[in-house]
Scaffold this motif. Structure first.
Motif, mmCIF file in Angstrom:
data_model
loop_
_atom_site.group_PDB
_atom_site.id
_atom_site.type_symbol
_atom_site.label_atom_id
_atom_site.label_comp_id
_atom_site.label_asym_id
_atom_site.label_seq_id
_atom_site.Cartn_x
_atom_site.Cartn_y
_atom_site.Cartn_z
ATOM 1 N N ALA A 1 -34.341 -65.685 1.944
ATOM 2 C CA ALA A 1 -33.960 -66.906 1.240
ATOM 3 C C ALA A 1 -32.450 -67.065 1.107
ATOM 4 O O ALA A 1 -31.981 -68.077 0.577
ATOM 5 C CB ALA A 1 -34.602 -66.920 -0.147
ATOM 6 N N GLY A 2 -31.672 -66.077 1.558
ATOM 7 C CA GLY A 2 -30.224 -66.154 1.480
ATOM 8 C C GLY A 2 -29.639 -65.823 0.122
ATOM 9 O O GLY A 2 -28.486 -66.163 -0.155
ATOM 10 N N SER A 3 -30.410 -65.130 -0.717
ATOM 11 C CA SER A 3 -29.961 -64.815 -2.077
ATOM 12 C C SER A 3 -29.579 -63.358 -2.267
ATOM 13 O O SER A 3 -29.378 -62.913 -3.403
ATOM 14 C CB SER A 3 -31.074 -65.173 -3.086
ATOM 15 N N ALA A 4 -29.482 -62.598 -1.191
ATOM 16 C CA ALA A 4 -29.257 -61.158 -1.303
ATOM 17 C C ALA A 4 -28.042 -60.782 -2.140
ATOM 18 O O ALA A 4 -28.091 -59.778 -2.875
ATOM 19 C CB ALA A 4 -29.158 -60.530 0.085
ATOM 20 N N PRO A 5 -26.920 -61.508 -2.093
ATOM 21 C CA PRO A 5 -25.772 -61.105 -2.918
ATOM 22 C C PRO A 5 -26.050 -61.118 -4.426
ATOM 23 O O PRO A 5 -25.338 -60.455 -5.179
ATOM 24 C CB PRO A 5 -24.698 -62.139 -2.551
ATOM 25 N N LEU A 6 -27.063 -61.845 -4.853
ATOM 26 C CA LEU A 6 -27.377 -61.921 -6.283
ATOM 27 C C LEU A 6 -28.289 -60.789 -6.747
ATOM 28 O O LEU A 6 -28.476 -60.607 -7.953
ATOM 29 C CB LEU A 6 -28.042 -63.259 -6.607
ATOM 30 N N LEU A 7 -28.851 -60.024 -5.826
ATOM 31 C CA LEU A 7 -29.806 -58.974 -6.170
ATOM 32 C C LEU A 7 -29.193 -57.596 -6.021
ATOM 33 O O LEU A 7 -28.516 -57.309 -5.038
ATOM 34 C CB LEU A 7 -31.034 -59.071 -5.265
ATOM 35 N N ARG A 8 -29.457 -56.739 -6.994
ATOM 36 C CA ARG A 8 -29.201 -55.312 -6.869
ATOM 37 C C ARG A 8 -30.436 -54.558 -7.336
ATOM 38 O O ARG A 8 -31.150 -55.007 -8.234
ATOM 39 C CB ARG A 8 -27.973 -54.877 -7.678
ATOM 40 N N GLN A 9 -30.667 -53.400 -6.708
ATOM 41 C CA GLN A 9 -31.816 -52.565 -7.039
ATOM 42 C C GLN A 9 -31.357 -51.136 -7.267
ATOM 43 O O GLN A 9 -30.438 -50.660 -6.588
ATOM 44 C CB GLN A 9 -32.841 -52.630 -5.892
ATOM 45 N N ALA A 10 -31.986 -50.464 -8.227
ATOM 46 C CA ALA A 10 -31.619 -49.089 -8.551
ATOM 47 C C ALA A 10 -32.893 -48.299 -8.846
ATOM 48 O O ALA A 10 -33.915 -48.864 -9.265
ATOM 49 C CB ALA A 10 -30.670 -49.052 -9.747
ATOM 50 N N SER B 1 -38.953 -53.124 -1.735
ATOM 51 C CA SER B 1 -38.690 -53.546 -0.360
ATOM 52 C C SER B 1 -39.209 -54.958 -0.127
ATOM 53 O O SER B 1 -38.584 -55.755 0.588
ATOM 54 C CB SER B 1 -39.360 -52.583 0.629
ATOM 55 N N ALA B 2 -40.359 -55.273 -0.723
ATOM 56 C CA ALA B 2 -40.905 -56.625 -0.589
ATOM 57 C C ALA B 2 -39.994 -57.648 -1.244
ATOM 58 O O ALA B 2 -39.775 -58.745 -0.709
ATOM 59 C CB ALA B 2 -42.301 -56.676 -1.195
ATOM 60 N N LEU B 3 -39.455 -57.311 -2.415
ATOM 61 C CA LEU B 3 -38.522 -58.223 -3.083
ATOM 62 C C LEU B 3 -37.268 -58.425 -2.247
ATOM 63 O O LEU B 3 -36.808 -59.561 -2.046
ATOM 64 C CB LEU B 3 -38.148 -57.670 -4.457
ATOM 65 N N ARG B 4 -36.723 -57.346 -1.729
ATOM 66 C CA ARG B 4 -35.520 -57.437 -0.896
ATOM 67 C C ARG B 4 -35.790 -58.306 0.335
ATOM 68 O O ARG B 4 -34.946 -59.112 0.737
ATOM 69 C CB ARG B 4 -35.079 -56.033 -0.491
#
Length: 457
Positions: A373-382, A364-367
């Motif tokens: 920072a506007g980089s959410a489309p580059l991140l996925r979490q599982a 959650s902290a990473l998200r």
């Protein structure tokens, strides 16, 4: 990266015995193995199969207390041969020092990648990946050296960053000291022996408290301030939703592990690097923190059972003398070990939901940072439905790796849902478990990142 050719890679393999004099090489019919040393003193290792597929995996290992400091180029002995069979080149360094070694780890990992390119030629694709503390190193590489990699994979990583980590590690021991009446130093530990003595003293206090209903309730409260899950080791019984006693017994084991591993000895080593205490609880409302904890219901029920006033204990925590940070130490930890959230390349982050050492809420902290920072489309979490720290199967790790590769090949995230990940895991290694599940972690209790200026108090 995508600038080399398979012909160049094959030719480079034939030169492995005549280049890079700092390294030694040995070969089998399937793999060329290279050991070497960097100018920093760190050692490195490389394993390159004869059927190299053009992808190099730069592995960052977890926290190593020392004194032994071997290089690692794969997460575990079971996963490594599967990776080599699939044609991946594996590389990784020891880091020049043990402990909270991020200032050595990142440059040493980049130097290892350079040594690989010099010896074997330019890879067509470079992926950074790592486990536990190595997830922090991997994320630091992703933020600071995006031109050197194509993507990154963090597994059970400290992706919340260093300042957040040490703040959240302080809270449970502060609660134990205050509510159980122990007199131990929590910060500014002068030596490893002092850290060990403090850990042993507080552990003995916790052991004594565990024998009473009041003590068990207070241990559960401390665990809740770290979001320690109620099922946190594969050997434990997975408790029912309302089996408060088994839940607390499981947390008790994890609390003692936290005391013995991170809260004192690792803190002391990190304080030496930072030049002082890098964490604080000034201004923290512990009632508010508990209200956001994933296990607050358990705490409430155990307090009722013990006949204790949770309100009074929380008030006692809020009245207790607070711990102030050394701002120079905070600045060092922030600049070396906290994140901006700015990703330039795709990152996949995976976590077990029952991790007691690096709780799943770190995701959650990473998200939070990446979104700001506007980089959410580059991140996925599982998320993997298992207890323990970094208790992934080879199949689950391979599935994550292949999913990241698909993102790089297609330009979009596909198959990041649990069913797709489990199908991919089974195809990659049908002999080990596949346990991806739908999961959303609760908020991290003490977030700190460079995308939120208000965090820097």
């Amino acid at each position: 990266m995508r600038h080399g050719t398979r012909i160049a890679c094959t030719a480079a393999l034939l030169l492995t015995l005549t280049t890079a004099p700092a390294a030694t090489a040995s070969a089998t019919a399937e793999t060329t193995h290279v050991d070497g040393q960097l100018p920093s003193g760190a050692t490195y290792m490389m394993d390159v199969p004869t059927n190299w597929n053009g992808t190099v995996l730069l592995f960052s290992h977890g926290y190593n207390a020392g004194p032994a400091n071997p290089a690692q180029d794969a997460p575990d002995a079971a996963t490594k041969p599967l990776l080599l069979q699939q044609g991946y080149a594996l590389i990784g360094s020891s880091y020049a020092s043990t402990g909270w070694a991020v200032t050595d780890a990142v440059p040493d990992q980049m130097a290892t990648l350079k040594a690989f390119t010099t010896r074997f030629g330019q890879a067509s694709r470079t992926l950074a990946w790592g486990r536990s503390y190595g997830g922090l190193v991997t994320t630091a590489i992703a933020e600071r050296h995006p031109d050197a990699i194509d993507g990154s994979l963090s597994m059970c990583g400290l992706v919340h960053g260093g300042v957040a980590n040490w703040n959240n590690t302080l809270d449970p021991v502060f609660a134990l000291k205050t509510l159980l009446g122990s007199d131990v130093p929590l910060v500014n530990l002068p030596s490893q022996q002092a850290a060990t003595d403090a850990a042993n003293t507080l552990t003995a206090t916790v052991d004594s408290a565990q024998s009473t209903t009041e003590g068990r309730a207070r241990i559960a409260l401390a665990a809740a301030l770290h979001n320690i899950p109620v099922w946190n080791a594969p050997t434990q019984t997975r408790p029912a939703a309302s089996d408060w006693d088994t839940q607390q017994a499981n947390q008790y084991d994890a609390v003692k592990g936290l005391l013995k591993i991170a809260a004192f000895n690792r803190r002391q080593e990190a304080e030496v690097r930072a030049g002082g205490n890098m964490s604080w609880n000034t201004g923290i409302d512990y009632a508010r923190l508990l209200g956001k904890s994933s296990v607050r219901k358990e705490v409430t029920e155990l307090y009722k059972k013990a006949g204790l006033s949770l309100t009074k204990d929380l008030a006692a925590l809020n009245r207790a003398p607070r711990i102030k940070a050394d701002q120079n130490a905070v600045s060092w930890m922030s600049s070396t070990s906290s994140f901006t959230g700015k990703l330039a390349k795709p990152q996949l982050s995976i976590h077990t939901i029952g991790d007691p050492l690096v709780p799943v809420q770190t995701e959650s902290a990473l998200r939070r940072a990446v979104s700001a920072a506007g980089s959410a489309p580059l991140l996925r979490q599982a998320y993997v439905d298992n207890a323990g720290h970094c208790t992934f199967s080879p199949a689950e790790q391979l599935a994550a790796l292949h999913t990241l590769e698909d993102r790089l090949t297609t330009g979009s995230w596909k198959g990041t849902d649990p069913a797709s990940l489990n199908a991919r895991a089974t195809a990659a290694d049908p002999t080990t478990p596949t346990r991806y599940v739908s999961y959303r972690p609760t908020p991290y209790l003490r977030p700190y990142d460079l995308a939120h200026p208000a965090d820097r108090r």
